[in-house]
Design an enzyme around this catalytic site. Structure first.
Site, mmCIF file in Angstrom:
data_model
loop_
_atom_site.group_PDB
_atom_site.id
_atom_site.type_symbol
_atom_site.label_atom_id
_atom_site.label_comp_id
_atom_site.label_asym_id
_atom_site.label_seq_id
_atom_site.Cartn_x
_atom_site.Cartn_y
_atom_site.Cartn_z
ATOM 1 C CB THR A 165 -0.933 0.000 1.226
ATOM 2 O OG1 THR A 165 -1.813 -1.122 1.092
ATOM 3 C CG2 THR A 165 -1.734 1.282 1.330
HETATM 4 P P1 AMP Z 1 -1.453 -3.163 3.482
HETATM 5 O O1 AMP Z 1 -0.776 -3.700 4.708
HETATM 6 O O2 AMP Z 1 -0.478 -2.896 2.392
HETATM 7 O O3 AMP Z 1 -2.589 -4.006 3.068
HETATM 8 O O4 AMP Z 1 -2.030 -1.733 3.915
HETATM 9 C C1 AMP Z 1 -3.392 -1.452 3.958
HETATM 10 C C2 AMP Z 1 -3.702 -0.692 5.207
HETATM 11 O O5 AMP Z 1 -3.018 0.559 5.219
HETATM 12 C C3 AMP Z 1 -5.165 -0.342 5.290
HETATM 13 O O6 AMP Z 1 -5.847 -1.274 6.077
HETATM 14 C C4 AMP Z 1 -5.199 1.040 5.897
HETATM 15 O O7 AMP Z 1 -5.850 1.054 7.145
HETATM 16 C C5 AMP Z 1 -3.744 1.446 6.030
HETATM 17 N N1 AMP Z 1 -3.590 2.818 5.532
HETATM 18 C C6 AMP Z 1 -3.956 3.272 4.332
HETATM 19 N N2 AMP Z 1 -3.685 4.595 4.184
HETATM 20 C C7 AMP Z 1 -3.137 4.984 5.334
HETATM 21 C C8 AMP Z 1 -2.637 6.224 5.809
HETATM 22 N N3 AMP Z 1 -2.681 7.334 5.045
HETATM 23 N N4 AMP Z 1 -2.122 6.264 7.058
HETATM 24 C C9 AMP Z 1 -2.072 5.151 7.820
HETATM 25 N N5 AMP Z 1 -2.523 3.942 7.431
HETATM 26 C C10 AMP Z 1 -3.053 3.851 6.206
HETATM 27 ZN ZN ZN Z 2 -3.016 -1.505 -0.494
HETATM 28 ZN ZN ZN Z 3 -3.580 -4.899 1.852
#
Ligand code: AMP
Ligand code: ZN
Ligand code: ZN
Length: 415
Positions: free
Chosen positions: A78
């Protein structure tokens, strides 16, 4: 005296002519300067548009341009990919090299939940589009997007808000519309908005689950609300709406796991990031042994930093650790302890994971854009997410900072 009166009349006439011509150059009342709303649906895989009814996304595609897929950058996570979309730089170039990072020179660690680090500009290299916009004299507004909480190059969006995953989607849409209601001089010309529904459901229940279908329908509804709100304001045909996602999702279960401590001693390494990538800083003198042992792991590939696949562009940044591994598609990487917790039911079993090599089709996201700047009723082949930044800069009429994207590919999206 008569001559003086004539002079006054002349000055007044010239002044009013100037005023008229200025008014003719300015947009007529109700016509916006180029405006972009950039929407992210986290983890929305390229084929999800067909997995559930998505009338609003389809409507957008019919009015605009749709890519057959959006190819993420390594690692397909992400934070790295949102910031690649924003900067046009590979993660190995902008410095958000993972969701979890160790900056070896300072010993500092970055993670999305550590607010102090997320807000520190030291992590965020390159120039995101909202900084490019504001340096070009335009305002921007962030209804969430990784990077928007830090003053990058001393610039922060005019409007932004701390990340709060519990904020309802409808509320996020309303904030965007409220910004559109501001008077011309205060209205942001670039707005980002982020929704995590699809990613969250994909991890918990898997890409083929009914929960993901519900989330697809829900986020499609956010587009419907946004479009309806713009229509009510008679702005729909004036705003460029860009919908993108950071990566896709692959099915996983706890029977397909590479166990790190089956190959190496955990005492030999600092595990900086794990699953499905493995970012390791070996203890002094242990690098060769760790590399050799992990080379024997099945369903897993390990690289030294200098030898990661060229197409990843993931060698240069000092934050890339000495050893990088990644599981094969559909496999996870865990410590033995974590796997045992999952098997004992003490920890949720993930049925969807991303982060794999971007060459897998399952890691592709979406790109759909419509508005006065974008082509209409066109489908383009899948393209890499490094190209979006140049397209956004061109739409906004600002000069892009140096980046990894190819302006010729950006132009294939534009009228
Ligand atoms: P991933 O671990 O790559 O799946 O990341 C997804 C998670 O990143 C989501 O569940 C969001 O809650 C978190 N996330 C997305 N944008 C933000 C942000 N701007 N600040 C903090 N956490 C975030
Ligand atoms: Zn993502
Ligand atoms: Zn994810």
């Amino acid at each position: 005296m008569r001559r003086f009166v004539w002079l006054l009349i002349l000055i007044a006439a010239f002044g009013s002519w100037l005023g008229v011509s200025a008014a003719q150059n300015a947009p007529a009342a109700g016509v916006l300067e180029p405006t972009v709303i950039l929407v992210s649906f986290d983890g929305f895989r390229w084929d999800y548009v067909d997995k559930a009814p998505t009338p609003n996304l389809r409507g957008l595609a019919a009015r605009g341009v749709r890519a057959e897929g959006l190819i993420p950058s390594f690692p397909s996570k992400t934070f790295p990919n949102h910031y690649t979309i924003a900067t046009g730089l590979y993660p190995g170039h902008h410095g958000i090299v993972a969701n979890n990072i160790l900056d070896q020179p300072t010993g500092r660690r970055f993670a999305s939940a550590i607010v102090k680090e997320v807000r520190d500009p030291m992590w965020w290299g390159g120039e995101p589009i909202w900084v490019t916009a504001q340096r070009g004299g335009l305002l921007s507004g962030a209804m969430f997007w990784p990077g928007t909480e830090a003053p990058i190059q001393g610039v922060i969006s005019k409007y932004w808000t701390p990340y709060d995953s519990s904020r309802p989607g409808a509320d996020r849409v309303n904030q965007v519309l409220q910004w559109m209601d501001l008077p011309d001089a205060e209205r942001p010309r670039l707005i980002t908005v982020y929704f995590d529904d699809v990613d969250t459901a994909g991890h918990a229940e898997g890409p083929d689950s009914p929960e993901v279908r519900d989330a697809i329908t829900r986020v499609d509804g956010y587009i419907g609300d946004l479009v309806a709100g713009l229509e009510r304001r008679r702005l729909l045909d004036q705003v460029n709406l860009v919908v993108a996602s950071d990566h896709g999702m692959a099915f996983t279960d706890s029977r397909h796991v590479v166990v790190v401590d089956d190959y190496i001693s955990l005492d030999d390494v600092d595990i900086v990031d794990i699953n499905p990538t493995l970012a390791l800083v070996p203890k002094a003198g242990r690098e060769d042994a760790v590399y050799r042992s992990l080379s024997r792991a099945r369903k897993f590939k390990v690289y030294r930093r200098a030898n990661t696949p060229e197409r990843w562009h993931y060698r240069d940044h000092p934050r890339i650790p000495p050893i990088i591994g990644v599981a094969d598609e559909g496999w996870q990487v865990m410590r033995r302890e974590t796997l045992e917790q999952v098997r004992a039911g003490k920890r949720h079993e993930d049925h969807g994971v991303h982060g794999y090599d971007p060459q897998f089709k399952s890691m592709r996201g979406i790109f759909i854009a419509a508005g006065p700047a974008f082509k209409q009723g066109t489908t383009v082949p899948a393209f890499q997410n490094i190209h979006i930044y140049n397209a956004l800069a061109q739409v906004l009429g600002v000069t892009p900072a140096p980046n990894d994207g190819d302006p010729a590919i950006a132009r294939t999206l534009l009228r």
